[in-house]
Motif scaffolding. Sequence first.
Motif, short mmCIF file in Angstrom:
data_model
loop_
_atom_site.label_atom_id
_atom_site.label_comp_id
_atom_site.label_asym_id
_atom_site.label_seq_id
_atom_site.Cartn_x
_atom_site.Cartn_y
_atom_site.Cartn_z
N SER A 53 1.21 -1.72 -0.30
CA SER A 53 -0.02 -0.02 0.32
C SER A 53 0.77 1.23 0.16
O SER A 53 0.47 1.99 -0.84
CB SER A 53 -0.59 0.50 1.69
OG SER A 53 -2.29 -1.06 1.10
N ILE A 54 1.93 1.24 1.33
CA ILE A 54 2.84 2.21 0.76
C ILE A 54 3.49 2.15 -0.52
O ILE A 54 3.93 3.44 -0.93
CB ILE A 54 3.52 2.72 2.27
CG1 ILE A 54 3.72 4.54 2.25
CG2 ILE A 54 5.02 1.62 2.02
CD1 ILE A 54 4.22 4.49 3.97
N ALA A 55 4.32 1.50 -0.90
CA ALA A 55 4.56 1.60 -2.41
C ALA A 55 4.07 1.88 -3.13
O ALA A 55 4.24 3.33 -3.60
CB ALA A 55 5.20 -0.03 -2.49
N ASP A 56 2.65 1.81 -3.25
CA ASP A 56 1.82 2.66 -4.43
C ASP A 56 1.46 4.06 -3.97
O ASP A 56 1.38 4.96 -4.48
CB ASP A 56 0.43 1.41 -4.32
CG ASP A 56 -1.04 2.04 -5.65
OD1 ASP A 56 -0.69 2.40 -6.71
OD2 ASP A 56 -1.96 2.30 -5.09
N LEU A 57 1.16 3.88 -3.11
CA LEU A 57 0.89 5.63 -2.44
C LEU A 57 2.72 6.65 -2.79
O LEU A 57 2.75 7.83 -3.28
CB LEU A 57 0.30 5.30 -1.27
CG LEU A 57 -0.17 5.79 -0.98
CD1 LEU A 57 -0.81 5.43 0.86
CD2 LEU A 57 -1.49 6.19 -1.02
N ASN A 58 2.98 5.94 -2.69
CA ASN A 58 4.48 6.91 -3.19
C ASN A 58 4.86 6.59 -4.95
O ASN A 58 4.46 7.76 -5.08
CB ASN A 58 5.95 5.69 -2.30
CG ASN A 58 6.69 6.37 -2.40
OD1 ASN A 58 7.17 7.54 -2.56
ND2 ASN A 58 8.19 5.91 -2.51
N ARG A 59 4.65 5.57 -5.21
CA ARG A 59 4.49 5.92 -7.12
C ARG A 59 3.60 6.60 -7.38
O ARG A 59 3.53 8.03 -7.95
CB ARG A 59 4.47 4.34 -6.85
CG ARG A 59 4.45 4.65 -8.63
CD ARG A 59 3.57 2.66 -9.82
NE ARG A 59 2.45 2.91 -9.30
CZ ARG A 59 1.69 3.39 -8.96
NH1 ARG A 59 1.40 3.93 -10.36
NH2 ARG A 59 0.39 1.92 -8.94
N ARG A 60 2.47 7.01 -6.82
CA ARG A 60 1.67 7.32 -7.44
C ARG A 60 1.32 9.52 -6.84
O ARG A 60 1.08 9.93 -7.58
CB ARG A 60 0.25 7.28 -6.97
CG ARG A 60 -0.85 5.65 -7.70
CD ARG A 60 -2.06 5.17 -7.35
NE ARG A 60 -2.17 5.59 -6.07
CZ ARG A 60 -3.70 5.56 -5.52
NH1 ARG A 60 -3.99 5.95 -6.17
NH2 ARG A 60 -3.94 5.28 -4.28
N PHE A 61 1.96 9.00 -5.72
CA PHE A 61 1.71 10.99 -4.86
C PHE A 61 2.83 11.68 -5.50
O PHE A 61 4.08 13.09 -5.60
CB PHE A 61 1.27 10.43 -4.08
CG PHE A 61 -0.40 10.47 -3.92
CD1 PHE A 61 -0.49 11.05 -4.68
CD2 PHE A 61 -1.25 9.48 -3.54
CE1 PHE A 61 -2.38 11.25 -4.99
CE2 PHE A 61 -2.19 8.76 -4.23
CZ PHE A 61 -3.14 9.88 -4.20
N LEU A 62 4.78 10.46 -5.13
CA LEU A 62 5.50 10.88 -4.68
C LEU A 62 6.75 10.45 -6.24
O LEU A 62 7.10 11.32 -6.02
CB LEU A 62 6.51 11.36 -3.88
CG LEU A 62 5.72 11.18 -2.79
CD1 LEU A 62 6.06 10.72 -1.10
CD2 LEU A 62 5.60 13.02 -2.50
N GLU A 63 5.89 9.88 -7.08
CA GLU A 63 6.52 9.13 -8.30
C GLU A 63 7.71 9.03 -7.51
O GLU A 63 8.87 8.25 -8.62
CB GLU A 63 7.08 10.77 -9.12
CG GLU A 63 6.08 11.50 -10.15
CD GLU A 63 6.13 11.97 -10.82
OE1 GLU A 63 7.54 12.40 -11.14
OE2 GLU A 63 5.43 12.67 -11.17
N GLY A 64 7.61 8.04 -6.52
CA GLY A 64 9.15 7.12 -5.92
C GLY A 64 9.20 5.66 -6.15
O GLY A 64 8.10 5.12 -6.52
#
Length: 173
Positions: A53-64
């Motif tokens: 879940s946090i990897a998905d948020l990181n990718r979607r919102f911070l391009e991480g």
Amino acid sequence: MSSPPRPSLYGSDEQSAVEVDLPRWLRLANSVLDDESVPSDAEVSLIFVDEESIADLNRRFLEGTGPTDVLAFPIDHDHVPSGRRPDSGGRGPGSPVEADEPPMVLGDVVLCPAVAQRQAPEHGQTFDDELALLVVHGLLHLLGHDHAEDADAAAMRRREQELLERHHRRSAP
């Protein structure tokens, strides 16, 4: 004597990889919000999630890429100034909310206990200390602190340590 109104704090543990004492972290968050003089009509969420879940948020919102330890998502664009600012106007701490004013939604702090558990030894501290740091760090981001510039990073680290000393290290189990 009743205690003054406090900001609304919502907490959720949406992961099962690492046991989390949710009431404890909510108490820490409340103490930080009190110390930072956050108005009683403010709303904050602490959400503990799994690595996916946090990897998905990181990718979607911070391009991480990949999972990270903590993400802060400020909602209201006007940051609440931390600390006591008697000349800044507005309602003071403990003042009743006007009936026609919506609550001030500060935002969400999303934490990944599995990442915190894995990185704690790398940072030379316990999982408990790491998670406390991440709670404080995320809340300070919601309150407008940042660490993009060296001077800001130093100020943020100082405030984190002050809050941790006052509310975590003295009350650790």
